[in-house]
Design an enzyme around this catalytic site. Structure first.
Site, PDB file in Angstrom:
ATOM      1  N   LYS A 198       0.849  -1.202   0.000  1.00 26.09           N
ATOM      2  CA  LYS A 198       0.000   0.000   0.000  1.00 26.09           C
ATOM      3  C   LYS A 198       0.876   1.240   0.000  1.00 26.09           C
ATOM      4  CE  LYS A 198      -1.821   2.933   2.685  1.00 26.09           C
ATOM      5  NZ  LYS A 198      -1.754   4.172   1.900  1.00 26.09           N
ATOM      6  N   GLU A 273       9.807   0.940  10.750  1.00 24.16           N
ATOM      7  CA  GLU A 273      10.843   1.975  10.563  1.00 24.16           C
ATOM      8  C   GLU A 273      10.122   3.298  10.768  1.00 24.16           C
ATOM      9  OE1 GLU A 273      13.870   1.326  10.268  1.00 24.16           O
ATOM     10  OE2 GLU A 273      13.985  -0.691   9.445  1.00 24.16           O
ATOM     11  N   GLU A 404       9.377  15.349  15.829  1.00 29.27           N
ATOM     12  CA  GLU A 404       9.827  15.268  14.436  1.00 29.27           C
ATOM     13  C   GLU A 404       9.006  16.238  13.589  1.00 29.27           C
ATOM     14  OE1 GLU A 404       8.759  11.795  12.093  1.00 29.27           O
ATOM     15  OE2 GLU A 404      10.816  11.709  11.363  1.00 29.27           O
TER      16      GLU A 404
HETATM   17  P1  NAP Z   1       2.434   8.150   8.018  1.00 27.62           P
HETATM   18  O1  NAP Z   1       1.394   9.178   8.077  1.00 27.62           O
HETATM   19  O2  NAP Z   1       2.727   7.345   9.221  1.00 27.62           O
HETATM   20  O3  NAP Z   1       2.009   7.200   6.795  1.00 27.62           O
HETATM   21  C1  NAP Z   1       2.799   6.123   6.377  1.00 27.62           C
HETATM   22  C2  NAP Z   1       1.904   5.105   5.695  1.00 27.62           C
HETATM   23  O4  NAP Z   1       0.971   4.583   6.635  1.00 27.62           O
HETATM   24  C3  NAP Z   1       1.073   5.700   4.579  1.00 27.62           C
HETATM   25  O5  NAP Z   1       0.957   4.761   3.535  1.00 27.62           O
HETATM   26  C4  NAP Z   1      -0.256   5.915   5.265  1.00 27.62           C
HETATM   27  O6  NAP Z   1      -1.335   5.949   4.387  1.00 27.62           O
HETATM   28  C5  NAP Z   1      -0.331   4.693   6.141  1.00 27.62           C
HETATM   29  N1  NAP Z   1      -1.273   4.804   7.235  1.00 27.62           N
HETATM   30  C6  NAP Z   1      -1.787   5.919   7.840  1.00 27.62           C
HETATM   31  N2  NAP Z   1      -2.635   5.582   8.833  1.00 27.62           N
HETATM   32  C7  NAP Z   1      -2.680   4.228   8.872  1.00 27.62           C
HETATM   33  C8  NAP Z   1      -3.370   3.283   9.668  1.00 27.62           C
HETATM   34  N3  NAP Z   1      -4.191   3.655  10.655  1.00 27.62           N
HETATM   35  N4  NAP Z   1      -3.162   1.969   9.446  1.00 27.62           N
HETATM   36  C9  NAP Z   1      -2.315   1.565   8.465  1.00 27.62           C
HETATM   37  N5  NAP Z   1      -1.650   2.408   7.667  1.00 27.62           N
HETATM   38  C10 NAP Z   1      -1.818   3.727   7.855  1.00 27.62           C
HETATM   39  O7  NAP Z   1       3.823   8.737   7.573  1.00 27.62           O
HETATM   40  P2  NAP Z   1       4.102   9.779   6.415  1.00 27.62           P
HETATM   41  O8  NAP Z   1       3.639  11.101   6.865  1.00 27.62           O
HETATM   42  O9  NAP Z   1       3.600   9.224   5.132  1.00 27.62           O
HETATM   43  O10 NAP Z   1       5.693   9.703   6.354  1.00 27.62           O
HETATM   44  C11 NAP Z   1       6.488  10.416   7.199  1.00 27.62           C
HETATM   45  C12 NAP Z   1       6.952   9.588   8.379  1.00 27.62           C
HETATM   46  O11 NAP Z   1       7.637   8.426   7.930  1.00 27.62           O
HETATM   47  C13 NAP Z   1       7.926  10.311   9.256  1.00 27.62           C
HETATM   48  O12 NAP Z   1       7.615  10.110  10.604  1.00 27.62           O
HETATM   49  C14 NAP Z   1       9.266   9.661   8.926  1.00 27.62           C
HETATM   50  O13 NAP Z   1      10.233   9.751   9.909  1.00 27.62           O
HETATM   51  C15 NAP Z   1       8.843   8.276   8.652  1.00 27.62           C
HETATM   52  N6  NAP Z   1       9.852   7.582   7.847  1.00 27.62           N
HETATM   53  C16 NAP Z   1      10.647   6.669   8.469  1.00 27.62           C
HETATM   54  C17 NAP Z   1      11.622   6.009   7.753  1.00 27.62           C
HETATM   55  C18 NAP Z   1      12.506   4.984   8.410  1.00 27.62           C
HETATM   56  O14 NAP Z   1      13.086   4.186   7.687  1.00 27.62           O
HETATM   57  N7  NAP Z   1      12.606   4.939   9.718  1.00 27.62           N
HETATM   58  C19 NAP Z   1      11.797   6.287   6.396  1.00 27.62           C
HETATM   59  C20 NAP Z   1      10.978   7.247   5.797  1.00 27.62           C
HETATM   60  C21 NAP Z   1       9.994   7.880   6.548  1.00 27.62           C
HETATM   61  P3  NAP Z   1      -1.846   7.340   3.742  1.00 27.62           P
HETATM   62  O15 NAP Z   1      -0.649   8.113   3.352  1.00 27.62           O
HETATM   63  O16 NAP Z   1      -2.587   6.861   2.592  1.00 27.62           O
HETATM   64  O17 NAP Z   1      -2.670   7.976   4.776  1.00 27.62           O
END
Ligand code: NAP
Ligand code: MG
Length: 500
Positions: A198, A273, A404
């Site tokens: 997804k 992650e 963050e």
């Molecule tokens: P996010 O809001 O947590 O979303 C990540 C993914 O999870 C998206 O595909 C999102 O879908 C999905 N999602 C949201 N709510 C969910 C739920 N209740 N159940 C299952 N899936 C759900 O993160 P983001 O804003 O896209 O990305 C930024 C974050 O990613 C930051 O915190 C960053 O640090 C982290 N990140 C970490 C790494 C690492 O390797 N540690 C690498 C890159 C990014 P939708 O987008 O469709 O809502």
């Protein structure tokens, strides 16, 4: 500020890809959502809608999981000769290489990043990653175990095998859309698992093109399924699905917690992650010619939308002013613009929501008493552009220091003695990355073990490699990706014990 790139600059393949609603990949076919719904995808460099994509929800996830389960059970993939699996993975890497310019253009348009970066980092890195993982199918070894049951010595022979976990749910964010997808799918394929991916709602396009290339490469139907949709519906359904054996998630710490709760129904395996607030430590003896530029790139690269972004800058007090002046000058010098404009050095943030979030944090930091030595403002133009920002006069308890931001905002603070650095560096809930800038090996060796982070870089930052384990301490995650450590988390270890 560079000008907008009009959509008519796109290559013919991308124009064709975007001109009609894009389906999801389920069981080898690009299909519409069961509900018939689609959602809009935007160009963050202009705010314009660029595509309509099938909106997957629980019903589509269920179909995709069924396809992935069937493809796992019938062993067309996991039972395929290891070298044949490797060859298919290399064929997929070849296809990504052959379509590299097109994928880079699509990634830049969808995510906002400069097209050259998309080409030389996101797409090239995805190819390298697939090729690294393609080496594993023939090397998944178990071991022989000496067993000595006390009352029957020398009667047993035992060994271990590594077996594919099964159906993997992959949920990824929007900052490196293709690369994050490949980081999940490639090790799953290497171990014989099947997947339902997804992508993030903001950036589904390259994942869907990737899905098409998977089919073109000749993977059996159902081995890779791609279901775009929203986190609260498609993502939540995948995390909770009773027939998914493992969820591998990259995203925010907050959503990571939801994933863990959702996974409890069938106690599926989970790797996470998550977020970070990574410190960049510039020691008194650092070579400032490289440290200043390094600190600037550690935070501003990809507009700060990097999990390991060096978002806390810790500088020895003797050179604090000089470093802040240097980093602020670099921040103010970047050419912001549309990702498809070749002049652009920094693109937009990914979405309206993200620019509101990042600018909200900056306002909050200024209200709490911080001072901006560069940036601080949203840029008044179409698209979602934020000035690269440096905040000083911060204190440890401020929200901008603890949380963050995931944008081009660095908080800077001086330190007086090396023996206080680890405590400052460790003073957040996160533990993803850190960098130390020094010419003194003793200093580096003393500090590296004291910092609680999954990766510590020395005189560099955010360098990742498919062979180097990557992941978080503390609330930055569970488990590791990349290398042998990553591969092992897509396998179950089975002990086999024979009575002789
Ligand atoms: P996010 O809001 O947590 O979303 C990540 C993914 O999870 C998206 O595909 C999102 O879908 C999905 N999602 C949201 N709510 C969910 C739920 N209740 N159940 C299952 N899936 C759900 O993160 P983001 O804003 O896209 O990305 C930024 C974050 O990613 C930051 O915190 C960053 O640090 C982290 N990140 C970490 C790494 C690492 O390797 N540690 C690498 C890159 C990014 P939708 O987008 O469709 O809502
Ligand atoms: Mg987009």
């Amino acid at each position: 500020m560079t000008t907008l790139a009009p959509l008519d600059v796109l290559c013919a393949a991308n124009k064709d890809f975007l001109c009609r609603p894009i389906g999801m990949l389920i069981d080898g076919a690009m299909v519409a959502a069961q509900s018939g719904k689609t959602f809009a995808v935007f160009d963050p460099g202009s705010g314009r809608e660029i595509a309509q994509v099938a909106e997957g929800d629980a019903a589509d996830i269920d179909l995709a999981v069924k396809a992935a389960r069937r493809a796992f059970q019938d062993k067309t993939w996991s039972g395929m000769k290891a070298h044949a699996r490797e060859r298919l993975m290399h064929r997929l890497a070849d296809l990504i290489e052959a379509h590299a310019d097109e994928l880079a253009e699509l990634e830049s348009l969808d995510q906002g990043k400069p097209v050259a970066m998309a080409r030389h980092l996101d797409v090239a890195g995805s190819v390298d990653y697939l090729r690294y993982m393609a080496g594993w199918p023939s090397k998944l070894e178990g071991s022989t175990i000496p067993v000595s049951v006390p009352y029957m010595p020398n009667r047993f022979f035992a060994y271990t095998m590594r077996e594919a976990v099964g159906v993997i749910g992959c949920i990824v964010p929007w900052n490196f859309p293709l690369m994050m997808a490949v980081w999940k799918v490639a090790p799953a394929l290497a171990t014989g698992c099947t997947v339902v991916l997804k992508p993030a709602e903001q950036t589904p396009l390259t994942a869907l093109r990737f899905g098409q290339l998977v089919m073109e490469a000749g993977f059996p139907a159902g081995v890779v399924n791609v279901v775009p949709g929203f986190g609260g519906t498609a993502g939540a359904a995948l995390a909770a699905h009773p027939d998914v054996d493992k969820v591998t998630f990259t995203g925010s710490t907050e959503v990571g917690r939801h994933i863990v709760h959702a996974a409890t129904g069938n106690l599926k395996k989970v790797t996470l992650e998550l977020g970070g607030k990574s410190p960049v430590v510039i020691c008194e003896d650092a070579d400032l010619d490289i440290a200043i530029g390094g600190a600037a790139m550690a935070i501003f690269f990809n507009q700060g939308q990097v999990c390991t972004a060096g978002s806390r800058l810790l500088v020895h007090k003797s050179m604090f002013d000089k470093v802040i002046e240097g980093v602020s000058a670099i921040a103010s010098s970047f050419k912001l613009g549309h990702g498809l404009d070749p002049e652009t050095q920094l693109g937009p943030l990914v979405s309206k929501e993200q620019i509101d979030r990042v600018s909200g944090y900056v306002k909050c930091g200024l209200a709490d008493g911080a001072r901006a030595t560069a940036g601080g403002q949203v840029v008044d133009r179409a698209g979602y552009f934020m000035q690269p920002t440096v905040l000083v006069d911060t204190s440890p308890g401020m929200k901008v220091v603890q949380e963050e931001i995931f944008g081009p905002v660095v908080v800077a603070m001086p330190f007086s003695h090396m023996d206080e650095v680890a405590a400052i560096a460790n003073n957040t809930e996160f533990g993803l990355g850190a960098s130390i800038w020094t010419r003194d090996l003793n200093k580096m060796h003393a500090l590296a073990p004291a910092i609680k982070a999954g990766t510590v870089w020395v005189n560099c930052h955010s360098i990742v490699d498919p062979a180097m384990p990557f992941g978080g301490f503390k609330q930055s995650g569970w488990g590791r990706e990349h290398g042998k450590a990553g591969i092992e988390l897509y396998t179950e270890t089975k002990s086999v014990c024979l009575m002789l």
